[in-house]
Enzyme design. Structure first.
Site: not given
Ligand code: ARG
Ligand code: ZN
Length: 885
Positions: A302-303, A306, A325
């Site tokens: 997932h990461e 991104h 997302e």
């Molecule tokens: N973008 C991150 C992910 O889904 C989520 C991080 C969001 N963190 C937060 N503290 N709102 O991979």
């Molecule tokens: Zn994400």
């Protein structure tokens, strides 16, 4: 509240950021040099010629401001708790700002903070403003240079985004060193990251298909380096898969991951410096379960994914969060499906969607995939934005086909690489790449998946005409009212349909008027409130199989008798619907028993259902992981969703009664499944080995439903002899539910063995919080004082308090004790970490479908929260919306 309709482009842009971060034990000093210019796109018409530069900042101590090298006095700027305003700037300016923060006091884990003595950052969504004054919004993209300076002995590793371009010893102070990182890719500030500490790393390499040699490193605390292998393998698989399936390659020579033990969420996709919760990196067979291994594979992917869907193309504003997302979750789901068993993965994803997202969609915090407004954006990292968002992507692919979907993705990147865009831009690329228009009726309707909240309900029935040889299917849809959205319009619902003939084989589908027979599964786009479809060439009455693969995130209420469901369980060519048919049958049985119990009676389990379960067990060898899912009864949460009023105790009793009946009737078969799937010998995480463990532990759970001597002996032996955490924790969870004498000793033994492994202790807290024993709440209260517990560590809070809130009968105790406990905990947490506190309010939100006694207790708990002074914006938003109901 902030509204989507108020969006305006930024009056100023920032081209480059030069950060100098000086880390000291007393404080961190941050000097930020910004090259700013007026945004030509928000021209004089919008009054921009004179617009001041308004920078966001929170909890910062401002030390100095310089504009074009001139030091400003306090009269030259305006400072409020959330903003620094500079007026009268030229069209281009260099702004240098020096601030001080105290990372060691930062318990909110947002901005720059310390975890186990190491510095790290979390900027998404609005954490960068806690590091320095900035235009903290995703449509401001800049190139960053970051210099970190710190004591060498304590912080030997200094990391930031991009490439390491220089490093050395401090010229003025002994024992201090520095490193400079440059990120060539413009990015919004939420993707900034910095890490400094005592860390060790493992290293590997990946060569992209165009020949770029990328260094891959995973940094962890010393002692954990042997637990990173699975995460590294997952990273390499992700990089390859993204090239093969999406044609997307990595764009730098280095990719770093850092795992920290204090982290609010799962992980964060900062450009080339992903920061992870240790839970999603560290794994060895004796410390991590199969579920953990799969979770790591998914989150690492997932990461990584991104990097394109989020970083190269980012969001214009936070209302567009699902742009990155939803798309990235869909990508990680498909990646995991390709790496493992696709039907099993799909079933698990749908279970999660139903358990969590359907609940959200039916409650007071329901919101659309693209919300219209928010008070605190951190509250919108929700199952709706993530998981329902992923379903929206899946529906594009279902409607456009795999090739059409890929064309849309390619056009999206061709048009928008390097930009901050909206879900409308994404939709336009998808449909225009396929020769269609966003204004076409189908796509105008598809847009409602982004704008309308609530789970659509599809109902209907079928009719067979033996004389004409036709089958007519009538389907209806309604979208329920949600807060702020009383009236809904029809949404296009892609229904994947098959007709199964009496021989168990799919019938080729021909719609009336078509010349030739089509596929055996067809996609019917349901666009009207009611629609009928007539299929020809169907001489014998078929059994319809609707929503194959769960082709849309809807509730299906289709008239079908038990015999038809039993038939589909055995014969449907679609694995998802074989599973679904069994779940629907079990749901019916349990709910009928709930109704009977309410009148002081009980229902008998039909022989046909017991036989069908015996069949599932007999055929389990064909796909053991699938069989384990098919054997699991619907959860109490899912059962509760099927009725206007949740009968907490009735559901609990009826579900347990069915488990006990099956365990008694099929005792020998469960025991055989257990014995036939022992996996002693070398540990592997192949789908086959995981399937064996899943099936064996499903069988053990049934046997333990009787809590009799033979089952206890088996369970105890498994606990004592377990070589994998999967087997150890499965047995321990059953022991924690049991009244057996060895219960306390086993729990003590486990804690003694694993007290130095934080992630394993999380499991120990969770099994006790989820226990069915009558004294669970008292024990949970006691565990809050256990030396391994810390209210400052999010993983510990989720493991103990979060698990308790997920314990259906204990959290929803009739006397309100569960709700009161949660309210107490939320109020304590809110002073330390508002994001975690806010996530812990959500179990209280959906009090409407409970009886009046529970309603009153839940409302009292919420009122106590809302009535507390000094509440965070995060908790206030969720608690007050929940009270309105
Ligand atoms: N973008 C991150 C992910 O889904 C989520 C991080 C969001 N963190 C937060 N503290 N709102 O991979
Ligand atoms: Zn994400």
């Amino acid at each position: 509240a902030i509204h989507l309709r108020d969006y305006a482009p930024p009056a100023w842009l920032i081209d480059t950021v030069d950060l100098h971060v000086d880390l000291r034990e007393e404080a961190a000093i941050i000097r930020s040099t910004l090259a700013v210019r007026r945004n030509p796109a928000s021209g004089p018409a919008s009054g921009n010629a004179a617009a001041a530069l308004e920078l966001d900042g929170q909890e910062l101590e401002l030390l100095a401001v310089r504009v074009d090298n001139r030091l400003l006095g306090p009269d030259d700027y305006t400072l409020t708790p959330e903003r620094l305003t500079l007026a009268g700037l030229a069209d281009h300016a260099t702004v240098e700002i020096t601030t001080r923060t105290r990372p060691q006091d930062n318990t909110a884990l947002e901005g720059l903070y310390k975890s186990s003595g190491n510095y790290c950052t979390q900027c998404e969504a609005e954490g960068f403003r806690k590091i320095t004054y900035f235009l903290d919004r995703p449509d401001v993209m800049a190139r960053y240079t970051t210099t970190i300076e710190a004591e060498r002995a304590r912080y030997p590793v200094l990391l930031s985004n991009g490439n390491l371009t220089a490093s050395g010893d401090s010229a003025t102070e002994a024992g201090r060193h520095w490193a400079r990182w440059e990120d060539p890719w413009p990015k919004p500030c939420y993707l900034f990251a910095l890490v400094a500490g005592t860390l060790v790393h493992i290293e590997d390499r990946f060569t992209t298909r165009s020949g770029r040699d990328v260094a891959l490193r995973i940094y962890v605390e010393p002692g954990n380096e042997a637990k990173c292998g699975h995460a590294m393998e997952s990273l390499k698989k992700s990089m390859k898969w993204d090239e093969d399936v999406y044609g997307l390659e990595y764009d730098l020579d280095i990719f770093n991951i850092v795992a920290v033990s204090d982290f609010n969420m799962g992980a964060m996709e900062n450009k080339s410096l992903n920061v992870f919760n240790t839970k999603y990196i560290l794994a060895q067979p004796d410390t991590a379960t199969d579920t953990d291994f799969l979770g790591i594979e998914t989150v690492v992917a997932h990461e990584y994914f991104h990097n394109w869907t989020g970083n190269r193309v980012t969001c214009r504003d936070w209302f567009q969060l699902s742009l990155k997302e939803g798309l990235t979750v869909f990508r990680d789901q498909e990646f995991s499906a390709d790496m493992n068993s696709a039907p099993v993965k799909r079933i698990q994803d749908v279970q999660r969607l139903r358990q969590v997202q359907f609940n959200e969609d039916a409650g007071p915090t329901a919101h659309s995939v693209r919300p219209e407004s928010y008070i605190e954006i951190s509250n919108f990292y929700t199952p709706t934005v993530y998981e329902k968002g992923a379903e929206v992507l899946r529906m594009y692919r279902t409607l456009l086909g795999h090739a059409g979907y890929r064309k849309g993705i390619d056009l999206y990147f061709a048009r928008h690489d390097g930009q901050a865009v909206t879900t409308d831009d994404f939709l336009a690329a998808m449909v225009e790449a396929n020769g269609q228009k966003p204004t076409d009726p189908l796509w105008a309707q598809f847009q409602r998946w982004y704008s309308q909240a609530g789970t659509p309900v599809v109902s209907g029935e079928g009719r067979h005409d033996a004389a004409a040889g036709t089958y007519t299917l009538t389907l209806r849809q309604t979208v329920p009212a949600t807060p702020g959205q009383p009236d809904k319009l029809p949404q296009v619902i892609p229904v994947a349909l098959g007709l199964v003939g009496p021989d168990g084989k799919d019938v080729p589908l021909t719609l009336a008027g078509e010349g030739h027979a089509g596929d055996t599964t067809r996609i019917i786009p349901l666009t009207e409130a009611e629609q009928s479809y007539t299929f020809t060439g169907v001489p014998q009455a078929p059994v319809p199989s609707l929503l194959r693969g769960f082709s849309a995130p809807v509730r299906l209420d289709f008239k079908q008798d038990d015999a038809a469901l039993t038939f589909l369980m055995a014969h449907d060519s679609d694995a998802f619907n074989r599973w679904e048919a069994g779940q629907t049958l079990a749901t019916r049985l349990i709910l009928a028993d709930v109704d009977a119990r309410a009148k002081g009676a009980e229902t008998a389990v039909p022989r046909a259902y017991i036989d069908a379960t015996a069949q599932t067990l007999a055929r389990a060898g064909e796909d053991r992981a699938f069989a384990a899912l098919a054997l699991a009864l619907p959860t109490e949460g899912y059962l509760g969703q099927q009725r206007a009023t949740v009968d907490v105790d009735g559901i609990h009793a009826a579900r347990l009664a069915l488990r006990r009946t099956l365990a008694r009737e099929l005792n020998g078969a469960f025991r055989k499944a257990y014995d036939g799937n022992r996996t002693d010998g070398a540990f592997t995480i192949t789908p086959d080995a995981m399937g064996r463990r899943a099936l064996k532990n499903a069988a053990l759970a049934y046997l333990m439903a009787l809590d009799d001597a033979p089952a206890r002996a088996l369970c105890l032996a498994q606990y004592q002899g377990a070589t994998t955490m999967t087997d150890a924790i499965a047995a321990l969870a059953l022991i924690a539910d049991s009244a057996m004498d060895e219960r306390a000793a086993c729990l003590a033994d486990f804690a003694d063995r694993w007290k130095h492994e934080a992630l394993v202790m999380d499991k120990w807290f969770a099994v006790q919080a989820l226990s069915d024993r009558p004294d669970t709440l008292d024990r949970v209260r006691g565990l809050m004082d256990h030396p391994s517990f810390s209210i400052r560590n999010p993983n510990k809070v989720y493991a103990l308090v979060g698990s308790f809130a997920a314990n259906p009968s204990k959290f929803h105790a009739a006397d309100g004790s569960g709700y009161a406990f949660l309210a107490d905990t939320v109020l304590t947490l809110d002073k330390l970490n508002p994001q975690v506190a806010s996530r812990m309010v959500k179990p209280l939100a959906r009090w409407r479908p409970y009886d009046s006694g529970r309603q009153e207790h839940a409302k009292a708990a919420l009122e106590r929260i809302v009535g507390t002074t000094g509440l965070s914006r995060d908790v206030h938003e969720i608690a007050s919306k929940s009270l309105v109901g």
